[in-house]
Scaffold this active site. Sequence first.
Site, PDB file in Angstrom:
ATOM      1  N   ASP A  72      43.776  53.076  47.883  1.00  0.00           N
ATOM      2  CA  ASP A  72      44.519  51.807  47.910  1.00  0.00           C
ATOM      3  C   ASP A  72      43.638  50.615  48.288  1.00  0.00           C
ATOM      4  O   ASP A  72      42.605  50.762  48.934  1.00  0.00           O
ATOM      5  CB  ASP A  72      45.652  51.891  48.956  1.00  0.00           C
ATOM      6  N   HIS A 123      49.629  47.847  43.191  1.00  0.00           N
ATOM      7  CA  HIS A 123      49.845  47.829  44.648  1.00  0.00           C
ATOM      8  C   HIS A 123      50.207  46.404  45.095  1.00  0.00           C
ATOM      9  O   HIS A 123      49.680  45.930  46.095  1.00  0.00           O
ATOM     10  CB  HIS A 123      48.584  48.356  45.333  1.00  0.00           C
ATOM     11  N   HIS A 127      49.580  41.910  48.298  1.00  0.00           N
ATOM     12  CA  HIS A 127      49.664  42.871  49.402  1.00  0.00           C
ATOM     13  C   HIS A 127      50.343  42.238  50.629  1.00  0.00           C
ATOM     14  O   HIS A 127      49.751  42.118  51.715  1.00  0.00           O
ATOM     15  CB  HIS A 127      48.252  43.352  49.789  1.00  0.00           C
ATOM     16  N   HIS A 218      41.878  54.499  51.700  1.00  0.00           N
ATOM     17  CA  HIS A 218      41.720  53.071  51.409  1.00  0.00           C
ATOM     18  C   HIS A 218      40.264  52.716  51.145  1.00  0.00           C
ATOM     19  O   HIS A 218      39.358  53.434  51.553  1.00  0.00           O
ATOM     20  CB  HIS A 218      42.214  52.234  52.594  1.00  0.00           C
TER      21      HIS A 218
HETATM   22 ZN   LIG Z   1      47.722  48.754  50.848  1.00  0.00          ZN
END
Ligand SMILES: [Zn+2]
Length: 255
Positions: A72, A123, A127, A218
Amino acid sequence: MKLPPLLVVALAAKIVALALWLAGAKPSLAVACFVAPDPLVLWALFVPSAQGLVRVFTHFATDRREVWLTIDDGPDPEDTPRLLDLLDRHGARATFFVIGERAARHPEIIREIVRRGHEVAHHTHTHPLGTFWCAGPRRLAAELDRALTALGEAGVKPRWFRPPTGIKHLLIGSALASRDLKCVGWTVRSGDSRAGSAEEVVRRVAPQLRPGAIVLVHEGPRLGAVVRVQAIARVLESCAHRGFACVIPRADQLR
Ligand SMILES: [Zn+2]
């Protein structure tokens, strides 16, 4: 707009509560009726793996030793190229859940992710950590559509969506359905954003690896310097050591 059954029930309970109150029922009964479904709604909204507002996929069906590595918060001009080399070295495939505005700044990285055999997913555009769940319908649409445009300009039409930290939105179900997106959660949360070392991440992930697990990691500057890229390197080593292949599952395998 189609409301999920959970929200219909919650709204109906509030209307019934109002009717009870107007009809002279005990106030405590009206209040109980008013708030009764709310804990369920909050659970569906804030618990990442909770169903109810949208179908959230949390693993995939397989009888092989394989997992789905999902990365991510990219693309990142420092981390992503290093991660692509790392994945190549391990013969691993991954899905990158990218942030739209970052994708708009680095479309060449998005194209490179795809060229190297990996997948790009959605995503959100900015964010919005902590504020996605309470965004108005227009902001929700903008978060979805602006990222779709950015990814489209890089030649990608994503299939999967993951909300920031897994916290959903009351209208997420219909918003995703109308854009042909499906919601993907995870089985194993690596905890890399708070970890003090790559070792700490792998100690957490390794015991939870099992066939069909979706592993969340991540990339990018939000991670500590000693964790960036290195934690994923250690997770890939751990997968290899335990005989797990990193694959991208087919849509019909998702559960
Ligand atoms: Zn995220």
